[in-house]
Design a protein around this motif. Sequence first.
Motif, PDB file in Angstrom:
ATOM      1  N   VAL B 104       0.829  -1.200   0.000  1.00 26.10           N
ATOM      2  CA  VAL B 104       0.000   0.000   0.000  1.00 26.10           C
ATOM      3  C   VAL B 104       0.866   1.254   0.000  1.00 26.10           C
ATOM      4  CG1 VAL B 104      -1.555   1.344   1.434  1.00 26.10           C
ATOM      5  CG2 VAL B 104      -2.048  -1.055   0.987  1.00 26.10           C
ATOM      6  N   ALA B 105       1.892   1.250   0.824  1.00 29.14           N
ATOM      7  CA  ALA B 105       2.757   2.440   0.890  1.00 29.14           C
ATOM      8  C   ALA B 105       3.401   2.700  -0.464  1.00 29.14           C
ATOM      9  CB  ALA B 105       3.812   2.255   1.970  1.00 29.14           C
ATOM     10  N   LEU B 106       4.009   1.660  -1.027  1.00 30.35           N
ATOM     11  CA  LEU B 106       4.706   1.847  -2.301  1.00 30.35           C
ATOM     12  C   LEU B 106       3.714   2.071  -3.435  1.00 30.35           C
ATOM     13  CD1 LEU B 106       7.397  -0.958  -1.987  1.00 30.35           C
ATOM     14  CD2 LEU B 106       7.639   1.477  -1.551  1.00 30.35           C
ATOM     15  N   GLY B 107       2.655   1.291  -3.441  1.00 26.90           N
ATOM     16  CA  GLY B 107       1.691   1.351  -4.543  1.00 26.90           C
ATOM     17  C   GLY B 107       0.943   2.671  -4.565  1.00 26.90           C
ATOM     18  N   THR B 108       0.576   3.163  -3.392  1.00 25.63           N
ATOM     19  CA  THR B 108      -0.191   4.396  -3.356  1.00 25.63           C
ATOM     20  C   THR B 108       0.634   5.585  -3.814  1.00 25.63           C
ATOM     21  OG1 THR B 108      -1.340   3.448  -1.476  1.00 25.63           O
ATOM     22  CG2 THR B 108      -1.715   5.751  -1.914  1.00 25.63           C
ATOM     23  N   MET B 181      -5.513  -0.045  -8.699  1.00 20.65           N
ATOM     24  CA  MET B 181      -6.685   0.424  -7.979  1.00 20.65           C
ATOM     25  C   MET B 181      -6.514   1.851  -7.514  1.00 20.65           C
ATOM     26  SD  MET B 181      -8.405  -2.317  -5.523  1.00 20.65           S
ATOM     27  CE  MET B 181      -8.970  -0.892  -4.646  1.00 20.65           C
ATOM     28  N   MET B 182      -5.346   2.133  -6.987  1.00 22.08           N
ATOM     29  CA  MET B 182      -5.132   3.474  -6.459  1.00 22.08           C
ATOM     30  C   MET B 182      -4.992   4.484  -7.587  1.00 22.08           C
ATOM     31  SD  MET B 182      -5.631   2.962  -3.448  1.00 22.08           S
ATOM     32  CE  MET B 182      -5.538   4.700  -3.031  1.00 22.08           C
ATOM     33  N   TYR B 183      -4.453   4.015  -8.687  1.00 18.99           N
ATOM     34  CA  TYR B 183      -4.357   4.852  -9.879  1.00 18.99           C
ATOM     35  C   TYR B 183      -5.750   5.299 -10.299  1.00 18.99           C
ATOM     36  CZ  TYR B 183      -3.302   5.920 -14.826  1.00 18.99           C
ATOM     37  OH  TYR B 183      -3.169   6.505 -16.049  1.00 18.99           O
ATOM     38  N   ALA B 184      -6.643   4.341 -10.401  1.00 25.51           N
ATOM     39  CA  ALA B 184      -8.015   4.665 -10.779  1.00 25.51           C
ATOM     40  C   ALA B 184      -8.674   5.550  -9.730  1.00 25.51           C
ATOM     41  CB  ALA B 184      -8.809   3.372 -10.967  1.00 25.51           C
ATOM     42  N   TYR B 185      -8.363   5.269  -8.476  1.00 18.71           N
ATOM     43  CA  TYR B 185      -8.996   6.033  -7.411  1.00 18.71           C
ATOM     44  C   TYR B 185      -8.566   7.495  -7.440  1.00 18.71           C
ATOM     45  CZ  TYR B 185     -11.303   6.664  -2.964  1.00 18.71           C
ATOM     46  OH  TYR B 185     -12.149   7.057  -2.000  1.00 18.71           O
ATOM     47  N   PHE B 186      -7.259   7.696  -7.557  1.00 17.11           N
ATOM     48  CA  PHE B 186      -6.768   9.075  -7.579  1.00 17.11           C
ATOM     49  C   PHE B 186      -7.273   9.812  -8.809  1.00 17.11           C
ATOM     50  CE2 PHE B 186      -3.184   7.614  -4.739  1.00 17.11           C
ATOM     51  CZ  PHE B 186      -3.602   8.366  -3.657  1.00 17.11           C
ATOM     52  N   ARG B 187      -7.473   9.084  -9.903  1.00 17.15           N
ATOM     53  CA  ARG B 187      -7.954   9.731 -11.111  1.00 17.15           C
ATOM     54  C   ARG B 187      -9.320  10.354 -10.888  1.00 17.15           C
ATOM     55  NH1 ARG B 187      -4.737   9.064 -15.735  1.00 17.15           N
ATOM     56  NH2 ARG B 187      -5.554  10.991 -16.530  1.00 17.15           N
ATOM     57  N   GLN B 188     -10.166   9.665 -10.142  1.00 18.31           N
ATOM     58  CA  GLN B 188     -11.508  10.203  -9.973  1.00 18.31           C
ATOM     59  C   GLN B 188     -11.604  11.162  -8.797  1.00 18.31           C
ATOM     60  OE1 GLN B 188     -14.468   8.426  -7.544  1.00 18.31           O
ATOM     61  NE2 GLN B 188     -12.584   8.768  -6.404  1.00 18.31           N
ATOM     62  N   MET B 189     -10.528  11.251  -8.017  1.00 22.19           N
ATOM     63  CA  MET B 189     -10.563  12.147  -6.871  1.00 22.19           C
ATOM     64  C   MET B 189     -10.260  13.560  -7.345  1.00 22.19           C
ATOM     65  SD  MET B 189      -8.754  10.997  -3.373  1.00 22.19           S
ATOM     66  CE  MET B 189      -7.453  12.206  -3.476  1.00 22.19           C
ATOM     67  N   PRO B 190     -11.105  14.517  -7.007  1.00 21.58           N
ATOM     68  CA  PRO B 190     -10.851  15.877  -7.482  1.00 21.58           C
ATOM     69  C   PRO B 190      -9.532  16.407  -6.941  1.00 21.58           C
ATOM     70  CG  PRO B 190     -12.650  15.812  -5.871  1.00 21.58           C
ATOM     71  CD  PRO B 190     -12.315  14.403  -6.196  1.00 21.58           C
ATOM     72  N   GLY B 219     -10.183   4.069  -0.481  1.00 18.28           N
ATOM     73  CA  GLY B 219      -9.522   3.326  -1.557  1.00 18.28           C
ATOM     74  C   GLY B 219      -8.353   2.537  -1.022  1.00 18.28           C
ATOM     75  N   ILE B 220      -7.616   3.157  -0.111  1.00 17.30           N
ATOM     76  CA  ILE B 220      -6.454   2.477   0.459  1.00 17.30           C
ATOM     77  C   ILE B 220      -6.889   1.236   1.233  1.00 17.30           C
ATOM     78  CG2 ILE B 220      -4.596   2.714   2.146  1.00 17.30           C
ATOM     79  CD1 ILE B 220      -4.294   5.596   1.241  1.00 17.30           C
ATOM     80  N   VAL B 221      -7.974   1.377   1.951  1.00 15.80           N
ATOM     81  CA  VAL B 221      -8.449   0.225   2.731  1.00 15.80           C
ATOM     82  C   VAL B 221      -8.763  -0.953   1.817  1.00 15.80           C
ATOM     83  CG1 VAL B 221     -10.296  -0.644   4.198  1.00 15.80           C
ATOM     84  CG2 VAL B 221      -9.305   1.595   4.638  1.00 15.80           C
TER      85      VAL B 221
END
Lengths: 531, 301, 291
Positions: B104-108, B181-190, B219-221
Amino acid sequence: MSDEVFHDPNVPQEDYLSGLRLARRDFLLKSGLAAAAIAAAPTWLQSEQAAAAIKASTSVGAVRDPIAANAVAAAKKHSGFSMGRVNEAGPQALDDKNFSGPLWEKLTGIKTNLTEAPFAQIRTKIITENLAKSGALDSVEVSPAWIPDFADQGVILPIDALVRKNKAQATVADLHPLYRALARYKGKTWGFFDDGDVWALYYRKDIFANAKLKAAYKTKFKRDLRVPRSWDEFNQVAQFITDQMAPKVYGTGMGRALGNPGNQFYFFQQFRANGGRFFNPQTMKAEIANAIGVKTMNQILLQNKASPPGVEKLDFVSGWGLWLQGKTAMIMAWPPTGRISENISQRDKAFSFLPKSQIVGKVGYARVPGQNGEHAGAFIKCVMATSENQDAAYLYNQWATSPSISLQRVMLPYTLRDPYRISHYRSPAYKKLWKGADQYLVTLAEAANDAVLDLSMSGAGDYANALDRAMTSMYAGKDVKEALDEAAREWDSITRKLGVAKQRASYANFLKYPGATSKNTIRKLGQAIKV
Amino acid sequence: MTSVPERSRDAAGATRVVRGGRFRVGGVVRFVFIGVYVAFLLLPLYWMAVTSIKSQDDQLSDPPVWFPSDPTSVNFADALNRFNGWKGLQNSLIIALVTTVLAVALGTTAAYSMARFRTGGKHLAFWFLSQRLMPPIAVIIPIFLLYSRYSEEWFGVTLIDTRIGLILLYTVFALPFTVWMMYAYFRQMPAELEEAALVDGCSRLQALLKIAWPLAAPGIVSAAAFAFIFAWTEFLFAQVLGRSEAVTVPVALAGMITFFQGNLYGQASALTVVSLVPAVLLGILVQRHLVRGLTLGAVQG
Amino acid sequence: MDRHIRWLLVTPAVLIVIALTIFPLGFSLWVSFVQYDFTLGPEHPWVGLDNFVENWKDPVWRASLWRTVWFSLSMVAIELVLGMLLALAMLRPFRGRRALMTLFVIPLFISPVVVGGFFDLFVRRPYGIANQLASWVWPGTVTIDFSNDSPWLYIVLIIADVWQWTPFMFIIILAGLAAIPDTLYEAADLDGAKPRQSFLFVTLPLVLPVVLIAVTFRLIDAAKLFDIIFSLTRGGPGTDTYTTSYYLYQQGFEFFHLGQGTAGAWMFMIMLTFVSYWLVRRLLKPLEEAA
């Protein structure tokens, strides 16, 4: 050959062995206590077997076993060393964990670092360690079929020099001649044989004595119902019992699942009992798809027909499950069958993978139909060439397989080690394990006298796998000739890949072993052991 | 992972989640379907549970025993004490937890950079994904050699049969999914909030740590949950790279049920049941965030 | 500042991946072109493309490829449909929904190798319960050999995989569904859309990217299907349930024809790369548009 060479020549054998005798009630009580305190580690120390083993390894006089004691004395200088071992996952590993490992540490200060692996993966673990050369493995369990490859590739160490140095020749002399031969390859000894995995026929005496059944059989076939001596007779009797008694009892029911442990054993045995040979020794063309092969396969399919439904996916242990519940009348199987039938093993809580026997006292032993039982699988304790302390590994192997210690180990209720020494077959302690154990030991010794061997040559695993796959596809309905042809093609392709010349030499070497064919068994070679 | 509850509510739009979409499945059909699925799900679980309390005599019985007349706990004691159960649980828990934190740390951080700055573009994203494409057999022997021999010769560290060895490997294997997953999540986060923070004098790193990460907590969870699941269930590498110390739960279980002389179904069931305890706890812990955390890109209003 | 930090942020992840994969990948590439076979001996002479060709000569390899294709497609398709239906059914709150959600994720926490082992226990005769269960829903007494007779053994394998992985689809799709704002449905309502129409024109397009990411990852994993085969059928009877991964495992690991197994793995990976690249391009498009 003398059986007394391994112990003090001044002490008669019986005295020496009676020191190890089990007090059965005491043992039962103690294993009950052990079960109650299942988490408590040192329960192994309380067992009679452990006490006897310690005595044989340390004391002087009658109960001293010089092979074991010398190994212990010599190994003490390695105290503190952590010895890498591989053993089969499951009950076999309990030997290392509950018995041999802690005992060896107590006696010598050498720790055991055990890797547990399923049977096929033991080979993989050894090969990968040989590639890595990390020194993580020292003493390993090797199936005789792997010895040629392992010896040729320098994976394991020849131990002849070490045997001479430690004056342990006598331990080899006490082996059944078949097992003595199995650890040898290209004129050298590659380890201490340690598990007499010979097959025998186990049958239900009460069913064969059933008057109504006997009469019906006589009416139908115009001959007496008896324990079958050929596979044709076996199939006839098995089908008859199934017709008469199913679904309560079936004629037979043996593990036929793919790779578990593999159907090749059945084929190897019956094919050679029928007079077949695996390859043409000159051209190395596979000869398993000929008329003998087809006949063998059809016999095997008839056995399935007389078995309970689902036999095609029955694994060996579940086959034992059926047998112990009295659902099958005859099975060809490994030696633990005799012990588990009498509930010897199930008394110990550690042995928790089989149900209680409902056929105690009802089991008879015989040679398998066709007379030549398969010597299937088995283990030899070898020393890894990459070991960083080959001496300690060797000494452990010498100690664990020494006559006195190995006797305790083949009598352990919870592991699956089977008698393999002449002194095991004659052991008064073993004979007292249950009523009829003496007959059992005689049967095992006789079976070894007549046994044929697994195909033990370069690429043995590939050949066995191809055959196993072909056989299970036949169980699922594939045409016999077609499937055998395909297996033979696969065998030829394996031979081509590994090199025809190399394989020819390897096969020729295999044919020199006693039991390579039904014509050169130990008995035919005139070396049979009489118990 | 612990700071999730309050903060996330406003972040990913909890109210939207609860009300959900408006597509209606007929009420009865809906619950019949759920009921059938629950039965399908529960049946194997029931059989595992009941197998774990069967005595050996009931284990291989014909006809099968649906409930034992004499339930026993011996399988549990056996599995845990005699067949590497405790050791496996301990190892698996440590390995899975550390893997989760690392992945999570590295991926996020990587995903954040890829999403906000388009670092590496499509290629980097696909490169991460491609780590998951190779069949294990291609790399399992070299990884074994690396762990058991070369890591020692080259760097003086032993990785074979250690937790850290498995943790490193699992982190690598879990990263593709975490990153994606985090890539997609950050993309939709304003991005507005972070930009506002930057204007207020925050550094980019502060913006990431103080604004983006807390906002991305749901998302991280869920990314963490899947990393945990991967490390908790992996079998092949654990089997090959473990010897006597780094034995994990799947390896201990496989030793009991998949091989000759190893039909220890009672023990295997017992260990499986025990190993589900952390799973259920984790499930309860994350299920509220799991769904919310997975709300991916392209679903903006 | 941003310029540096953006690279700084991806570096640790990239480094750890490279550190752990560069040697294995290089080694395996080399192994593919040399003789690396335990039975043949410790030398490693260059053999060119022999290892690759050796796979294609084996009918088991060819059959395993096709089987892998239809196995993974049918498994993922069923999981997708089931997961979608389940997500739709679970979307609106009801009592006990939370408890059910916890229950639904449980299969994900059980190792596939164990799931395979247990499904073996369920279907094996005579100890298994499969026939008894079938007899409840089917008239008469059912005596199917689920683990040996075609097509039943395929169905059992697929069911085992579906049992394990439907929750994965379910969770991801549910998340996607939950994120669709009500306003869109209200707008569709105002336009007079029927429920089915609003599903087709509002729900599906919006949930599609999520579905794609789930499908991509499931498909990649399903194509590498190994554990369940390993513990349920061992590829049998015969070679009827060999998947490519299982075949490669046997060749490379169990029999130690490592050169051949590794060469096969590379070929398989290249095929998988094409498929996943095609999927990913579709996957990335909506993500790009989202920004």
